[in-house]
Design an enzyme around this catalytic site. Structure first.
Site, PDB file in Angstrom:
ATOM      1  N   ILE B 251       0.789  -1.203   0.049  1.00 46.75           N
ATOM      2  CA  ILE B 251      -0.176   0.025   0.050  1.00 46.75           C
ATOM      3  C   ILE B 251       0.798   1.229  -0.042  1.00 46.75           C
ATOM      4  CG2 ILE B 251      -1.966  -1.100   1.131  1.00 46.75           C
ATOM      5  CD1 ILE B 251      -1.196   0.383   3.743  1.00 46.75           C
ATOM      6  N   CYS B 313      -2.389 -12.147   0.155  1.00 41.47           N
ATOM      7  CA  CYS B 313      -1.361 -11.276   0.348  1.00 41.47           C
ATOM      8  C   CYS B 313      -0.949 -11.295   1.619  1.00 41.47           C
ATOM      9  CB  CYS B 313      -1.894  -9.801  -0.377  1.00 41.47           C
ATOM     10  SG  CYS B 313      -3.357  -9.230   0.369  1.00 41.47           S
ATOM     11  N   ASP B 318      -6.137  -6.013   0.771  1.00 37.81           N
ATOM     12  CA  ASP B 318      -5.984  -4.954  -0.237  1.00 37.81           C
ATOM     13  C   ASP B 318      -5.711  -5.729  -1.609  1.00 37.81           C
ATOM     14  OD1 ASP B 318      -5.960  -2.543   1.318  1.00 37.81           O
ATOM     15  OD2 ASP B 318      -4.126  -3.383   2.270  1.00 37.81           O
ATOM     16  N   ARG B 359      -8.085   3.256   4.467  1.00 34.41           N
ATOM     17  CA  ARG B 359      -7.500   3.723   3.139  1.00 34.41           C
ATOM     18  C   ARG B 359      -7.842   4.690   2.500  1.00 34.41           C
ATOM     19  NH1 ARG B 359      -4.637   0.578   5.033  1.00 34.41           N
ATOM     20  NH2 ARG B 359      -4.393  -2.050   4.459  1.00 34.41           N
TER      21      ARG B 359
END
Lengths: 549, 626
Positions: B251, B313, B318, B359
């Site tokens: 991210i 992940c 995400d 986010r």
């Protein structure tokens, strides 16, 4: 010379053709004087007919006794022919090389091509300078058609007839011509009906290092200004390049001698740099790497989009001077046959709705490129795959078409023609069965008797079935000036030319068909509704009980 | 209210971003929810509304002789440059906006005060519009292979997962719980998508906890159960999307990449090289390509090989969400419809706990948690739309509207970080749902080229991921730079044509009926009164809309300064989201339209969305049309 001498092996069986996004075809390869033909001799398999003049370069590869020829075309397509037999392969390769680089224009295919269609209107006579002048006369009487160049002696690259200010005589023109590069004295390029302002073009003034001046040249261009008005000279070169030109006898108009004119320098690159840019761009598009960084950096390094932006910006500037500033404009670079024409022709696309029609665009290409003496023969001799050192090749015209496409993308309903028309014109400028783009000037075309001996591209285009194919279904005449955006975000890579052979266009073609279908269905319904409405009206009048006594 | 230090400042200038010489003078108002700029100009009511929750940053620059600059960057990529006459005023506006744009509590969010004119019953129905269970039954679930597990009913096993989860029929609660203990945040492998045709499934989870050496029997049993739920396959793929494996960055890399890319978009008159170099060095398109590549791998595994895939992940909210949802769009035509995309976002993003609040920075919080992960998903869909223009029922405006509302906090859908939080916040009880709003306004979001029976609409999409197939999404990132967009919209034109076609079809039917009727009557000599017909709106009427004018940009580099007719600054923010303004002024995210006169509505539907009304060329158009 006989073509037969160049064709050592006219026919090879068992040749395999590989084309991007198409199934491979096995068949017989035939070489004729002008074509490379591959035929599978099976029904429903498309044959390949390739003009030798469309071949930019070839490469040979051998694996054992199987040879391959990679044929790279001027329209940017790359195909591969697998030829059994080393000797056959070598023979074919050397024949292709010889046939695709014929020096003599009179051996070119247009001199042998006979139309297989009915010529409704001879394109050679469709866009004569005298006809264009009649249109001008209907708007203004300030201009006249001069025959000073009727034997091409004053300016070899001009047509025999040019439009000049009415009160400037031929002697003045002759003298002005000696002061301009290539004899290209200032002539009328465009008359803006809305405010009577004009755009002229010329070659650079030959001031040289000692600042030569020419009263006749000054008189000629000042004659185009209204009393008390100033004009703009757009020099397509940077001030540095223009300064350097003085050392070679060229130069630019000084403020002292042209006090009524304001000079603006832009930065459109010269021919050899543009050619290099095209080669790099096509190389980037053909790169098989899947790296995004590599693609973007190669695209950037090619500078192609930079040229598009610069040319478009300069054309917008010229148009803005005319339409918004109410000033006349003179455009020139060095020779006046490349960047100058890009600017004057694009400015007309922006300003003049007529140039956005199919016929108007043909007229524009005729006036501002062919008759204006863009050396097509030299510029389009090679395209992006040339191995030899570029001589006078340059994609000036392709850049112009790219810029038109950019405007078309931004104003998709304001052009009568579709993208396909621009692609077609690009293809024919580089290789064609038609004589339109042969030669470098009207003088050369006359000497070759092209109008008598070859068919014009426009003869073929201006038939109902072709026109229908090239028409933009979204077209709605737009009488306004259209100002494109020149922001980098707004300028796209012309996929229809540069990625044409690198990715399947199936889905985009389907979308286009869908669009055509939506519009056609709408028209059909309109017709039906109208006819029913008439029928209904008739029924009502026939109805005796509805008649008023 | 207590945060507004200064409710009104006069003589503020709003600069045009592209040509700063063009500016508008007006009054700046701060309200509880919006910053509003009203242009002072007799005869026009030009307003620019900016929702506080869309404000990403407020920057005050050093005072100069002409005033003090205030630069506002918005999460929908609008950039506003105000010049406030006095520094103290600028200071007050700056501090107020900083506080207003960074709420500290959820209850301060706009969705809790947004009250459109909808009664309570209708509001409740909004939330019933989408039903994820219906989507699972559309997939054919539950069946003999997959069952709905009650194991996470009270968010006990994983507090970031939804309550309803599908697991292999053979997975027992002890296996599930055991597996969850081996996975980060208890996010055990669970079903995301199931292909009815070949039984292959996409499952998702977080990373296994103890590195690669440790083992967990239950987790292995869980994977075994997933494998066995696909009877035709004897293996499955485990796709780790992280850089070491599939190559999607984290991210932080994505956040920095977007920042760089936006910096490029904001450059004032950049050269082509500035732009392309900047785009390359931002790495943005490279990241988009990585996400799409991973999605393609999974979609092909499922559709072509019939092999199930487990995607993870780190946390599985995400990259996992991106890749699973991209694969779904490629695999299943349903997710390419209006309703389908909403369902997909609701399923793979909202229900599976993509941390929207963090986010999207809904509340003041850790800036390192902010990342444009959902932007990348929406962009992947857009890139696919560019390659398959007939395959999607919706248009780019739909994606852009969703994007805006993910950040706007106007609707309750994207508040909170997971289902449990949303229930605690009572969003269903207290806010409105975006999905039903979008559905009601679907006419604005329909792609005219879409046909359910078109070949592009069917089955798996096989996009090219050659680098040159990726384009810069000007429509989103330079959305408010009106001058950069095509001046005529093919899509709007086709939409108008299709609407007209529909009317023609109705007229045709009615004419036919009337003729049959008349003929019958004349046969029977029965009197019938003549009927008059409305003239249908013809293509010419459409054409007049298209005969648009625009104004030249700055082509001169400042060479020509004394223009007698300096083009008017186009209103920088009118194209999109104007639909909101019809509902209520409160719902206005950002527009510069006159809400009372309904101009906004016209500009939304007409391709003529450029400010042309005051341009001399448009007068000419009016003359030629008359």
């Amino acid at each position: 010379m006989e073509f037969a001498e160049l064709i050592k092996t006219p026919r090879v069986d068992g040749v395999v053709l590989h084309r991007p996004f198409m199934p491979t075809v096995e068949g017989t390869l035939c070489l004729t004087g002008h074509h490379l033909i591959l035929s599978s001799r099976q029904d429903n398999t498309e044959e390949l007919w390739l003009l030798h003049s469309n071949i930019d370069s070839i490469e040979k590869r051998f694996v054992g006794s199987l040879g391959s020829i990679i044929v790279k075309c001027k329209d940017l397509r790359v195909i591969q022919l697998d030829i059994p037999g080393m000797e056959e392969c070598l023979n074919i390769a050397s024949s292709i090389e010889a046939l695709s680089t014929l020096d003599s224009l009179s051996l070119m295919y247009p001199f042998f091509y006979r139309p297989m269609f009915e010529v409704i209107e001879d394109g050679w006579n469709s866009f004569l300078p005298e006809d264009a002048f009649k249109d001008l006369e209907s708007m203004t009487d300030e201009w006249r058609l001069s025959e000073v160049n009727k034997d091409f002696s004053v300016c070899p690259s001009y047509p025999p007839l040019v439009a000049v200010p009415k009160y400037v005589d031929d002697d003045t023109l002759r003298k002005a011509a000696t002061f301009r590069h290539g004899g290209r004295f200032p002539v009328l390029s465009y008359y803006h009906k809305k405010n009577g302002m004009v755009m002229m073009r010329a070659g650079q003034p030959l001031t040289g290092t000692n600042g030569r001046r020419c009263k006749e040249d000054e008189k000629l261009i000042n004659a185009t200004l209204r009393p008390g008005k100033r004009g703009y000279i757009i020099d397509t070169r940077t001030i540095n390049v223009a300064q350097q030109a003085k050392a070679r006898g060229g130069g630019f108009e000084s403020e002292a001698n042209y006090p009524q004119w304001r000079r603006i320098h832009k930065a459109i690159e010269r021919a050899n740099i543009l050619q290099e840019s095209l080669i790099k761009l096509v190389e980037a598009c053909n790169d098989q790497s899947h790296s995004m960084d590599r693609w973007l950096s190669k695209l950037e390094a090619s500078n192609w989009q930079t040229h598009v932006k610069e040319i478009l910006t300069t054309a917008c500037l010229a148009a803005q001077c005319i339409d918004r500033e109410g000033a006349s404009v003179l455009v020139h670079g060095t020779e006046g046959t490349d960047s100058t024409l890009q600017v004057t022709s694009l400015a007309q696309i922006i300003l003049d709705p007529a140039c956005r029609t199919i016929r108007g665009f043909q007229g524009l290409v005729e006036r501002e490129w062919l008759q204006a003496g863009h050396p097509f023969q030299q510029r389009c001799a090679q395209s992006a795959y040339s191995n030899s050192k570029p001589r006078q090749e340059a994609p000036s015209f392709l850049l112009f078409l790219d810029c038109v496409w950019q405007i078309l993308r931004q104003f998709p309903c304001s052009f009568e023609f579709s993208e396909g028309f621009l692609v077609l014109v690009f293809e024919h400028a580089y290789a064609s069965q038609f004589g339109t783009f042969l030669g470098n000037s009207t003088a050369e075309r006359a000497k070759l008797s092209l109008p008598e001996k070859t068919v014009s591209l426009w003869s073929w285009v201006n038939r109902p079935q072709e026109l229908e194919r090239l028409t933009n279904p979204l077209y709605e005449a737009n009488s306004l000036v259209i100002w494109p955006s020149v922001a980098p975000q707004s300028l796209l890579l012309w996929e229809g030319v540069f990625l044409r052979w690198n990715r399947s266009s199936k889905c985009l073609d389907e979308a286009y068909e869908e669009m055509v279908h939506i519009i056609a269905y709408n028209k059909e319904l309109q017709n039906k509704v109208n006819s029913l409405r008439r029928q209904l009206a008739q029924l009502e009048t026939e109805d005796p009980l509805l008649q008023t006594p | 209210m207590e945060h507004i230090r200064l409710p009104k400042v006069e003589n503020v200038r709003l600069l045009d971003r592209v040509s700063p010489r063009r500016s508008r003078v007006g009054t700046l108002y701060l309200t509880a929810t919006h910053t509003i700029f009203v242009e002072n100009k007799t005869g026009v009511r030009n307003e620019t509304w900016v929702l506080h929750s869309l404000v990403c940053s407020v920057e005050k620059q050093a005072a100069t002789a002409s005033g003090c600059s205030l630069l506002i960057h918005c999460k929908n990529f609008q950039v506003l440059h105000f010049v406030v006459p006095r520094e103290q005023e600028c200071h007050d506006v700056h501090l107020s906006l900083q506080r207003l744009s960074q709420p500290e509590r959820h209850t301060e969010l706009y969705c809790f005060s947004y009250k459109p004119n909808v009664d309570e019953k209708e509001r409740c129905q909004e939330w019933d519009f989408l039903d994820l269970k219906a989507d699972y039954s559309r997939m054919g679930l539950p069946n003999s292979l997959w069952k709905l597990s009650p194991v996470n009913q009270h968010y006990k096993v994983s507090d970031t997962y939804p309550a309803d989860l599908f697991v292999p029929a053979s997975a027992t609660p002890p296996v599930i719980v055991g597996s969850s203990k081996f996975r980060s945040r208890g996010r055990f492998p669970t079903l995301s998508y199931y292909s009815k045709e070949n039984h292959a499934a996409i499952c998702r989870s977080s990373q296994p906890l103890s590195g690669f050496s440790a083992r967990c029997l239950e987790d292995e049993q869980m994977l075994e159960a997933i494998l066995r739920s696909n009877p035709r396959s004897d293996f499955m793929y485990v796709v780790d999307t992280r850089p070491k494996f599939i190559g999607i960055e984290n991210i932080h890399v994505m956040r920095n990449s977007q920042q760089k890319m936006l910096g490029v978009c904001e450059l004032r008159s950049p050269s082509m090289s500035d732009f392309l170099e900047g785009l390359e060095s931002s790495g943005w398109l490279k990241h988009i390509k990585a996400v799409l590549d991973a999605g393609i791998f999974i979609a092909k595994a499922v559709a072509e090989e019939g092999v199930s895939v487990l995607v993870h992940c780190s946390d599985g909210w995400d990259r996992t969400a991106q890749v699973c949802s991209v694969a779904c769009v490629l695999l299943d035509p349903y997710y390419r419809t209006l309703r389908g995309l909403m369902v997909l976002i609701e399923k793979d993003w909202v229900s599976f706990g993509h941390k929207f609040s963090h986010r999207c920075n809904h509340l003041v919080g850790d800036p390192k948690e902010v990342s444009p992960i959902i932007d990348q998903f929406l962009e992947c869909v857009w890139q696919l739309m560019e390659q398959f223009p007939c395959a999607f029922e919706f248009n780019a405006r739909f994606l852009i509207t969703i994007h805006s509302h993910i950040y706007s906090c106007q609707y309750g859908n994207f508040i909170g970080n997971n289902q449990q939080e949303r229930i605690e916040l009572g969003l269903r009880e207290r806010t409105h749902s975006l999905w039903s709003y979008l559905w009601k306004n679907q006419a604005d979001y329909i792609n005219p080229l879409y046909r359910p029976d078109h070949s592009q609409t069917q089955g798996l999409l096989r996009p090219s991921t050659a680098p040159y197939c990726f384009k810069f999404w000007r429509g989103l990132y330079n959305r408010f730079d009106q001058g950069m967009h095509p001046r005529q919209s093919v899509e709007d034109y086709l939409r108008a044509i299709r609407e007209e076609t529909q009317q023609l079809e109705e007229q045709l039917a009615s004419h036919k009926q009337k003729i049959a009727h008349l003929e019958q009557e004349q046969g029977w000599s029965v009197t019938q009164k003549a009927v008059t017909f409305d003239k249908s709106p013809t293509a010419w009427a459409l054409g007049n809309d298209l005969g648009l004018a625009n104004t030249p940009q700055d082509y001169t580099g400042g060479f020509i300064t004394s223009s007698p007719c300096q083009p008017k600054a186009p209103d920088g923010c009118r194209i999109l989201l104007t639909q909101d303004s019809n509902q209520t002024s409160e719902s206005n995210l950002s527009n510069g339209s006159d809400q009372e006169s309904g101009i906004a509505d016209v500009s939304c539907h007409s391709p003529l969305s450029v400010d042309s009304t005051r341009d001399p060329d448009s007068d000419e158009a009016a003359y030629s049309a008359a």
